[in-house]
Design a protein around this motif. Structure first.
Motif, PDB file in Angstrom:
ATOM      1  N   LEU A 179      -7.918  69.924  23.102  1.00  0.00           N
ATOM      2  CA  LEU A 179      -8.896  69.824  22.030  1.00  0.00           C
ATOM      3  C   LEU A 179      -8.972  71.188  21.345  1.00  0.00           C
ATOM      4  O   LEU A 179      -9.224  72.206  21.995  1.00  0.00           O
ATOM      5  CB  LEU A 179     -10.269  69.432  22.568  1.00  0.00           C
ATOM      6  CG  LEU A 179     -11.365  69.242  21.521  1.00  0.00           C
ATOM      7  CD1 LEU A 179     -11.022  68.069  20.588  1.00  0.00           C
ATOM      8  CD2 LEU A 179     -12.707  69.016  22.198  1.00  0.00           C
ATOM      9  N   PHE A 180      -8.722  71.188  20.039  1.00  0.00           N
ATOM     10  CA  PHE A 180      -8.726  72.420  19.248  1.00  0.00           C
ATOM     11  C   PHE A 180      -9.965  72.496  18.378  1.00  0.00           C
ATOM     12  O   PHE A 180     -10.442  71.480  17.873  1.00  0.00           O
ATOM     13  CB  PHE A 180      -7.505  72.467  18.324  1.00  0.00           C
ATOM     14  CG  PHE A 180      -6.191  72.518  19.025  1.00  0.00           C
ATOM     15  CD1 PHE A 180      -5.682  73.705  19.509  1.00  0.00           C
ATOM     16  CD2 PHE A 180      -5.450  71.363  19.196  1.00  0.00           C
ATOM     17  CE1 PHE A 180      -4.459  73.747  20.153  1.00  0.00           C
ATOM     18  CE2 PHE A 180      -4.219  71.391  19.833  1.00  0.00           C
ATOM     19  CZ  PHE A 180      -3.727  72.584  20.311  1.00  0.00           C
ATOM     20  N   ASP A 181     -10.437  73.716  18.165  1.00  0.00           N
ATOM     21  CA  ASP A 181     -11.460  74.007  17.164  1.00  0.00           C
ATOM     22  C   ASP A 181     -10.705  74.377  15.896  1.00  0.00           C
ATOM     23  O   ASP A 181      -9.994  75.388  15.864  1.00  0.00           O
ATOM     24  CB  ASP A 181     -12.338  75.164  17.629  1.00  0.00           C
ATOM     25  CG  ASP A 181     -13.371  75.585  16.597  1.00  0.00           C
ATOM     26  OD1 ASP A 181     -13.294  75.155  15.421  1.00  0.00           O
ATOM     27  OD2 ASP A 181     -14.257  76.371  16.959  1.00  0.00           O
ATOM     28  N   VAL A 182     -10.819  73.548  14.859  1.00  0.00           N
ATOM     29  CA  VAL A 182     -10.130  73.805  13.599  1.00  0.00           C
ATOM     30  C   VAL A 182     -11.140  74.053  12.476  1.00  0.00           C
ATOM     31  O   VAL A 182     -10.856  73.809  11.308  1.00  0.00           O
ATOM     32  CB  VAL A 182      -9.152  72.653  13.250  1.00  0.00           C
ATOM     33  CG1 VAL A 182      -8.024  72.594  14.256  1.00  0.00           C
ATOM     34  CG2 VAL A 182      -9.866  71.315  13.159  1.00  0.00           C
ATOM     35  N   SER A 183     -12.316  74.560  12.836  1.00  0.00           N
ATOM     36  CA  SER A 183     -13.363  74.812  11.845  1.00  0.00           C
ATOM     37  C   SER A 183     -12.994  75.935  10.886  1.00  0.00           C
ATOM     38  O   SER A 183     -13.485  75.991   9.768  1.00  0.00           O
ATOM     39  CB  SER A 183     -14.696  75.113  12.526  1.00  0.00           C
ATOM     40  OG  SER A 183     -14.585  76.245  13.368  1.00  0.00           O
TER      41      SER A 183
ATOM     42  N   LEU B 193      -9.624  77.492   9.200  1.00  0.00           N
ATOM     43  CA  LEU B 193      -8.191  77.290   8.988  1.00  0.00           C
ATOM     44  C   LEU B 193      -7.369  78.510   9.409  1.00  0.00           C
ATOM     45  O   LEU B 193      -6.217  78.388   9.794  1.00  0.00           O
ATOM     46  CB  LEU B 193      -7.932  76.962   7.513  1.00  0.00           C
ATOM     47  CG  LEU B 193      -6.544  76.473   7.127  1.00  0.00           C
ATOM     48  CD1 LEU B 193      -6.233  75.141   7.791  1.00  0.00           C
ATOM     49  CD2 LEU B 193      -6.428  76.353   5.622  1.00  0.00           C
ATOM     50  N   ASN B 194      -7.978  79.695   9.361  1.00  0.00           N
ATOM     51  CA  ASN B 194      -7.270  80.942   9.691  1.00  0.00           C
ATOM     52  C   ASN B 194      -7.425  81.361  11.143  1.00  0.00           C
ATOM     53  O   ASN B 194      -6.918  82.412  11.532  1.00  0.00           O
ATOM     54  CB  ASN B 194      -7.758  82.072   8.783  1.00  0.00           C
ATOM     55  CG  ASN B 194      -7.444  81.786   7.336  1.00  0.00           C
ATOM     56  OD1 ASN B 194      -6.292  81.624   6.970  1.00  0.00           O
ATOM     57  ND2 ASN B 194      -8.471  81.680   6.517  1.00  0.00           N
ATOM     58  N   SER B 195      -8.112  80.557  11.942  1.00  0.00           N
ATOM     59  CA  SER B 195      -8.361  80.951  13.330  1.00  0.00           C
ATOM     60  C   SER B 195      -8.522  79.717  14.219  1.00  0.00           C
ATOM     61  O   SER B 195      -9.611  79.410  14.685  1.00  0.00           O
ATOM     62  CB  SER B 195      -9.619  81.827  13.402  1.00  0.00           C
ATOM     63  OG  SER B 195      -9.841  82.251  14.720  1.00  0.00           O
ATOM     64  N   THR B 196      -7.415  79.023  14.460  1.00  0.00           N
ATOM     65  CA  THR B 196      -7.413  77.843  15.317  1.00  0.00           C
ATOM     66  C   THR B 196      -7.551  78.280  16.771  1.00  0.00           C
ATOM     67  O   THR B 196      -6.905  79.231  17.199  1.00  0.00           O
ATOM     68  CB  THR B 196      -6.105  77.053  15.123  1.00  0.00           C
ATOM     69  OG1 THR B 196      -5.958  76.765  13.734  1.00  0.00           O
ATOM     70  CG2 THR B 196      -6.100  75.780  15.915  1.00  0.00           C
ATOM     71  N   LYS B 197      -8.384  77.563  17.531  1.00  0.00           N
ATOM     72  CA  LYS B 197      -8.635  77.937  18.930  1.00  0.00           C
ATOM     73  C   LYS B 197      -8.545  76.709  19.834  1.00  0.00           C
ATOM     74  O   LYS B 197      -8.901  75.605  19.432  1.00  0.00           O
ATOM     75  CB  LYS B 197     -10.022  78.544  19.078  1.00  0.00           C
ATOM     76  CG  LYS B 197     -10.222  79.838  18.337  1.00  0.00           C
ATOM     77  CD  LYS B 197     -11.644  80.355  18.540  1.00  0.00           C
ATOM     78  CE  LYS B 197     -11.887  81.650  17.831  1.00  0.00           C
ATOM     79  NZ  LYS B 197     -11.892  81.552  16.395  1.00  0.00           N
TER      80      LYS B 197
END
Length: 91
Positions: free
Chosen positions: A67-71, A73-77
């Motif tokens: 599960l990724f945090d894509v809130s 666009l420049n810092s996917t976690k």
């Protein structure tokens, strides 16, 4: 937009299409294995389902869900990652 490729690791690329004639890679997150399915979860999460693989050889070693945090666009976690270390596991 988000996309993945696979050789020995699975970079998750965040692509900025604000200018459709000039898309830009906004971020790249390298994780082991590869994702065969990406699914948005709300506005700021991305679920990836696929295979875990050895980073040196590319040999499939199991199953993975991430599960990724894509809130941003420049810092996917990576928020959470679950792997089953069974080569027979399937996505």
């Amino acid at each position: 937009a988000y996309l993945v490729t696979f050789m020995r690791t699975d970079p998750l690329y965040a692509i900025d299409f604000r200018d459709p004639m000039n898309p830009v890679v906004a971020d790249e997150l390298k994780i082991s294995g590869f994702s065969s399915y990406l699914h948005p979860v709300g506005d700021d999460r991305l679920l990836a389902i696929g295979k875990e693989a050895n980073e040196k050889t590319g040999l499939i070693t199991g199953f993975q869900i991430t599960l990724f945090d894509v809130s941003d666009l420049n810092s996917t976690k990576v928020l959470q990652r679950y792997t089953i270390d069974q080569r027979w596991a399937s996505s």
